[in-house]
Design a protein around this motif. Structure first.
Motif, PDB file in Angstrom:
ATOM      1  N   LEU A   9      12.922  -7.859  -1.575  1.00 36.92           N
ATOM      2  CA  LEU A   9      12.509  -8.591  -0.387  1.00 36.92           C
ATOM      3  C   LEU A   9      11.576  -7.747   0.476  1.00 36.92           C
ATOM      4  O   LEU A   9      10.588  -8.254   1.014  1.00 36.92           O
ATOM      5  N   SER A  10      11.872  -6.466   0.600  1.00 42.97           N
ATOM      6  CA  SER A  10      11.050  -5.602   1.447  1.00 42.97           C
ATOM      7  C   SER A  10       9.602  -5.566   0.965  1.00 42.97           C
ATOM      8  O   SER A  10       8.670  -5.565   1.773  1.00 42.97           O
ATOM      9  N   ARG A  11       9.407  -5.571  -0.357  1.00 45.19           N
ATOM     10  CA  ARG A  11       8.035  -5.594  -0.884  1.00 45.19           C
ATOM     11  C   ARG A  11       7.335  -6.908  -0.538  1.00 45.19           C
ATOM     12  O   ARG A  11       6.138  -6.919  -0.242  1.00 45.19           O
ATOM     13  N   GLN A  22       3.822  -7.296   1.730  1.00 48.07           N
ATOM     14  CA  GLN A  22       2.691  -8.093   1.267  1.00 48.07           C
ATOM     15  C   GLN A  22       2.315  -9.161   2.295  1.00 48.07           C
ATOM     16  O   GLN A  22       1.126  -9.356   2.595  1.00 48.07           O
ATOM     17  N   GLU A  23       3.314  -9.853   2.845  1.00 51.12           N
ATOM     18  CA  GLU A  23       3.031 -10.898   3.828  1.00 51.12           C
ATOM     19  C   GLU A  23       2.440 -10.312   5.103  1.00 51.12           C
ATOM     20  O   GLU A  23       1.549 -10.917   5.719  1.00 51.12           O
ATOM     21  N   LEU A  24       2.904  -9.147   5.514  1.00 50.43           N
ATOM     22  CA  LEU A  24       2.351  -8.493   6.701  1.00 50.43           C
ATOM     23  C   LEU A  24       0.897  -8.096   6.465  1.00 50.43           C
ATOM     24  O   LEU A  24       0.044  -8.271   7.351  1.00 50.43           O
ATOM     25  N   HIS A  25       0.601  -7.569   5.279  1.00 51.76           N
ATOM     26  CA  HIS A  25      -0.786  -7.242   4.954  1.00 51.76           C
ATOM     27  C   HIS A  25      -1.652  -8.496   5.011  1.00 51.76           C
ATOM     28  O   HIS A  25      -2.792  -8.457   5.517  1.00 51.76           O
ATOM     29  N   GLY A  27      -2.887  -9.357   8.278  1.00 51.42           N
ATOM     30  CA  GLY A  27      -3.829  -8.416   8.856  1.00 51.42           C
ATOM     31  C   GLY A  27      -3.175  -7.200   9.476  1.00 51.42           C
ATOM     32  O   GLY A  27      -3.845  -6.398  10.138  1.00 51.42           O
ATOM     33  N   ILE A  28      -1.878  -7.047   9.261  1.00 53.78           N
ATOM     34  CA  ILE A  28      -1.161  -5.862   9.768  1.00 53.78           C
ATOM     35  C   ILE A  28      -1.277  -4.785   8.691  1.00 53.78           C
ATOM     36  O   ILE A  28      -0.477  -4.714   7.752  1.00 53.78           O
ATOM     37  N   THR A  29      -2.302  -3.966   8.806  1.00 51.71           N
ATOM     38  CA  THR A  29      -2.724  -3.103   7.697  1.00 51.71           C
ATOM     39  C   THR A  29      -1.817  -1.904   7.465  1.00 51.71           C
ATOM     40  O   THR A  29      -1.822  -1.328   6.372  1.00 51.71           O
ATOM     41  N   ASP A  30      -1.046  -1.504   8.480  1.00 56.70           N
ATOM     42  CA  ASP A  30      -0.234  -0.288   8.304  1.00 56.70           C
ATOM     43  C   ASP A  30       1.175  -0.582   7.788  1.00 56.70           C
ATOM     44  O   ASP A  30       2.001   0.331   7.693  1.00 56.70           O
TER      45      ASP A  30
END
Length: 415
Positions: A38-40, A44-47, A50-53
């Protein structure tokens, strides 16, 4: 947020189908590798937002930043936190979420095991949900609203803030943890790396509630060493460790001091594991109270009962080991009133009646508070957690998203 197309429910329906059950017997970090599945997905969804970090570290923690968009330089960095693991008490494999649309107020029988019935009489908070959309599992697993509802709500709030730059806020840190359900959710958190001043776990129950007080908690492990010999030649010699352990369990009170006989601010002594053989047996307990003095009193009581039992077995002995788990976060939060006051204001701005509660349990916020991050617990809408009768409503999840966004705004306005 009147015209916003919420994403929390769609995210939630996907998250709960990923098995993330933690394991209290494991010594690994995280206790189960499958939590990272789930963490992965979250990274991916955060990236994609546009949350690049956004990153997943080796211990199973997800860190991410929503940069500040305000001209004010003094807005404290705040953190929103939820845990990805589900309880070891009930399987989380093969979860089949069901949405009961426009629920009509009748009891809900779960289709894969019709003996599992969510009865309104047993779930008083359901009385406020008539006409809402209720999400349950199918009857053979837990749902995972504890705490994937909170995870989905934070993710949706992040999506809202990223897509609505007109909503002013300071720097926001997101933290998703493993192993909260086995008491190790903050074990490997890097507080310096997190860099937040205040935090909020999104892991509470009823709509509009904020929890600023938890149990204090210890674990006790008792290892009983009996006297073993061949049962055919055992007269006057054998001291069966299993029977000694059973004697200890038998002397615990039946009408008090247990989870099933206590409420409100009453603590308890609760056996959680029993294994062994005639030579050696292990008993594990959790001890809970709202004060540290109450913890010590209950531990002393358990030690006295053990000593009384052992007096009947002169050849046997026992090791009594206490391990601190977490402490009542109110001790810390009372020193930082703004962290609670701002959350209560955020709840009121969502059109809700704000209610402060004590929780007969703990959250990651309990430990984070004592690690230097004052961290009360905001409702996520989850109910009947750790059971096959777990449920959450779509509407409560959406209000939680609104509250998270409001919290960010209140901190910016009051800076």
């Amino acid at each position: 947020m009147n015209h916003y197309q919420f994403t929390a429910v769609d995210r939630f329906l996907g998250y709960v189908q990923i098995d993330t059950q933690s394991d209290p017997q494991s010594t690994a970090n995280p206790s189960t590798e499958k939590q990272k599945d789930l963490s992965r997905v979250l990274v991916q969804e955060l990236h994609e937002m546009g949350i690049t970090d956004a990153e997943l570290d080796e211990w199973g923690y997800v860190y991410a930043t929503i940069p500040a968009n305000t001209d004010k330089a003094n807005v404290p960095t705040i953190c929103f936190c939820s845990h990805v693991d589900t309880s070891p008490d009930v399987t989380g494999a093969g979860v089949k979420p069901i949405i009961h649309e426009r629920w009509d107020g009748s009891d809900i029988a779960l289709p894969d095991d019709p003996t599992q019935i969510i009865r309104v009489a047993d779930h008083p908070d359901l009385q406020h949900q008539i006409g809402n959309d209720i999400i349950t599992a199918s009857g053979t697993t837990l749902l995972g609203a504890d705490n994937k509802a909170g995870v989905a709500e934070i993710m949706d709030a992040a999506h809202y803030l990223i897509t609505h730059p007109d909503v002013k806020h300071g720097t926001i840190r997101l933290l998703f943890t493993p192993d909260e359900e086995v008491g190790r959710g903050t074990e490997k958190v890097d507080i310096q790396k997190l860099g937040a001043v205040y935090g909020y776990t999104i892991d509470g129950e009823a709509l509009g509630t904020l929890e600023d007080e938890t149990f204090s908690a210890d674990a006790v492990k008792i290892t009983i060493q009996g006297v073993s010999t061949h049962p055919g030649f055992a007269k006057g010699k054998l001291e069966n460790a299993l029977k000694i352990a059973a004697d200890l369990l038998a002397v615990l009170p039946k009408d008090t001091l247990s989870p099933e006989t206590t409420e409100a601010k009453e603590g308890f002594v609760h056996p959680t594991r029993f294994e062994g053989n005639q030579d050696q047996a292990v008993l594990e307990f959790i001890i809970r109270d709202f004060t540290e003095a109450g913890l010590h009193e209950k531990e002393a009581y358990l030690q006295d009962q053990l000593n009384n039992v052992l007096a009947h077995y002169p050849g046997s002995s026992a090791e009594f080991v206490v391990k601190e788990q977490y402490r009542n976060m109110k001790e810390v939060l009372d020193q930082h009133p703004a962290v609670v006051d701002n959350a209560l204001e955020a709840i009121r701005r969502a059109g809700l009646t704000a209610e402060r509660r004590s929780i007969r349990g703990g959250t990651d916020g309990s430990r984070l508070s004592f690690m230097g991050l004052p961290c009360p617990n905001i409702f996520a809408g989850e109910h009947a957690f750790h059971s096959r009768l777990e449920w959450v409503s779509v509407q409560d999840m959406q209000r939680a998203v609104e509250v998270i966004v409001n919290v960010a705004q209140v901190w910016e306005e009051r800076a």
